[in-house]
Design a protein around this motif. Structure first.
Motif, PDB file in Angstrom:
ATOM      1  N   GLN A 124       2.396  -0.208   1.651  1.00  0.00           N
ATOM      2  CA  GLN A 124       1.768   0.966   1.050  1.00  0.00           C
ATOM      3  C   GLN A 124       1.350   0.685  -0.379  1.00  0.00           C
ATOM      4  OE1 GLN A 124       4.099   4.531  -0.262  1.00  0.00           O
ATOM      5  NE2 GLN A 124       3.180   5.457   1.557  1.00  0.00           N
ATOM      6  N   SER A 125       2.150  -0.113  -1.061  1.00  0.00           N
ATOM      7  CA  SER A 125       1.860  -0.460  -2.448  1.00  0.00           C
ATOM      8  C   SER A 125       2.565  -1.751  -2.806  1.00  0.00           C
ATOM      9  CB  SER A 125       2.299   0.674  -3.395  1.00  0.00           C
ATOM     10  OG  SER A 125       3.669   0.986  -3.194  1.00  0.00           O
ATOM     11  N   TRP A 149       3.000  -0.662 -10.627  1.00  0.00           N
ATOM     12  CA  TRP A 149       2.531  -0.311  -9.279  1.00  0.00           C
ATOM     13  C   TRP A 149       1.081  -0.738  -9.086  1.00  0.00           C
ATOM     14  CZ3 TRP A 149       5.862   0.792  -5.767  1.00  0.00           C
ATOM     15  CH2 TRP A 149       6.976   1.579  -6.024  1.00  0.00           C
ATOM     16  N   THR A 151      -1.822  -0.059  -5.945  1.00  0.00           N
ATOM     17  CA  THR A 151      -2.085   0.605  -4.675  1.00  0.00           C
ATOM     18  C   THR A 151      -3.442   0.177  -4.129  1.00  0.00           C
ATOM     19  OG1 THR A 151      -3.175   2.525  -5.696  1.00  0.00           O
ATOM     20  CG2 THR A 151      -0.761   2.606  -5.487  1.00  0.00           C
ATOM     21  N   GLN A 207      -1.286   6.712   3.822  1.00  0.00           N
ATOM     22  CA  GLN A 207      -2.103   7.117   2.673  1.00  0.00           C
ATOM     23  C   GLN A 207      -3.376   7.830   3.120  1.00  0.00           C
ATOM     24  OE1 GLN A 207      -2.053   4.443  -0.816  1.00  0.00           O
ATOM     25  NE2 GLN A 207      -1.050   2.951   0.518  1.00  0.00           N
TER      26      GLN A 207
END
Length: 394
Positions: A124-125, A149, A151, A207
């Motif tokens: 997801q990240s 982070w 993404t 997402q």
């Protein structure tokens, strides 16, 4: 610059200007996570595998956001006592150990191609170790100063900045590129919102979002994890009480809901026997997280909802609870409501969809047929990144 030159770029280039991740100790509770998320700033927290020093030797156990908290409070085992669920360890918000990890760690020296492969491999990240300035490290915790982070949005923005290198692909339609997939996550407005809980969890992991579709197949709106991430715990009682359509309307005014909306939630919670959720609605959520800290659930229907802090951007949501499924066209503009889902058409170009999604800070765009708003499917950042991954291989 050429397409091949992009492959040699370090992933650390994508971290420039990005804030450091906010840490959450492994010993924290669900209630601690809730308060940290309500305090504003980043809408997600990183949970490490230990509480001790030397973050460079820690592994990232995962990340949590307000949607994880809401889904946990509304889980079947917590519906009767959500206040008690706040005392559970924050690790309870993470996916089961058997599930694929949604967070991957990559080194700053990793290439863009290596990082792209990681984020396309069910992650997801990504978390990237970074070195903060000494003055900043002095005031921040070591864990916060070490992780950044990344993404899917960061990668799409990176490729958009070099979009001319991929010509003529960006000008092709999303249909010609095979990017329109069926919208599998969908509910009807009259369905109980609680029945959409597994879909909300799936949308968070993927997402994307949950479409609210009428019986005639038209897109009415959405229940978006991106919107829920900026709400507070009062959405949990609404999710347990309302239909999907009414929840969609309540989300739009959760910052300052009308008394009539709160009265409706209370009445339906009483009718369903969900007194624990009624207690959460009236509670002043603060440590210690126990039922005795909340106000009585037998308060008058005429009392207004408890005050809540403004959203992380300092703005409160508009007052008033709107009709959940009004007819008419849906605009795609900043400050949009859940009824105003971001849409494109089957003939929309790839670059147009990328700009549209990035402008509205979402990682998907619904595809509708002309102006009748019949839902055709959805285009996601994940599929868009697959196109650029193929281009980098050529």
């Amino acid at each position: 610059m050429t397409v091949n030159s992009l492959q040699g770029r370090d992933v650390s280039d994508l971290c420039i200007g990005k804030p450091v991740a906010r840490p959450l100790p492994l010993s924290a509770t669900v209630g601690d996570a809730l308060l940290a998320l309500r305090s504003g700033g980043d809408d997600r927290l990183v949970i490490s595998t230990s509480d001790g020093p030397a973050p460079e030797r820690k592994a990232c156990a995962g990340n949590v956001c307000m949607v994880d908290v809401l889904c946990y409070l509304c889980a079947e085992q917590n519906l009767d006592a959500p206040m008690a669920a706040l005392d559970a360890p924050a690790s309870a918000l993470l996916p089961p150990l058997a599930a694929p990890s949604l967070v991957r760690r990559v080194e700053p020296s990793s290439s863009i191609l290596e990082a792209l492969d990681a984020i396309l491999d069910e992650a997801q990240s990504l978390v990237v170790p970074i070195h903060a300035a000494a003055s900043r490290r002095k005031f921040a915790s070591a864990a916060a100063a070490e992780l950044c982070w990344l993404t899917q949005e960061d990668f799409v923005r990176f490729f958009l900045n070099s979009i001319a290198l991929f010509s003529p692909v960006p000008a092709l339609s999303v249909t010609d590129l095979g990017l329109v997939r069926p919208a599998a996550l969908a509910v009807r407005p009259q369905d109980p919102a609680l029945s959409a809980l597994p879909l909300i969890r799936a949308a968070l992991a993927e997402q994307t979002s949950v479409a609210v579709v009428g019986d005639d197949g038209r897109l009415i709106g959405e229940i978006s994890p991106f919107t829920l991430a900026h709400c507070d715990e009062r959405v949990a009682p609404a999710l347990a009480a309302f239909s999907a359509g009414d929840l969609m309307a309540f989300i739009d005014c959760v910052g300052a809901p009308r008394k009539s909306a709160i009265r409706s939630i209370k009445a339906q919670l009483r009718a369903k026997g969900l007194l624990g959720m009624l207690e959460l609605l009236d509670a002043d959520v603060s440590p210690p997280f126990s039922p005795s800290t909340s106000s009585s659930s037998s308060s008058s229907d005429d009392e207004s909802s408890p005050s809540s802090p403004p959203l992380s951007n300092g703005r409160r949501r508009p007052k008033g609870m709107r009709s959940a499924w009004r007819s008419g066209s849906y605009s795609a503009r900043m400050g949009r409501r859940s009824e105003e889902a971001i849409v494109c058409h089957p003939w929309s170009s790839l670059v147009a969809v990328m700009i549209q999604a990035l402008t509205h800070r979402v990682s998907y765009v619904w595809v509708v047929d002309d102006d009748d708003y019949f839902l055709v499917g959805i285009v996601t950042f994940s599929d868009i990144l697959e196109v650029f991954r193929e281009q980098l291989q050529q």
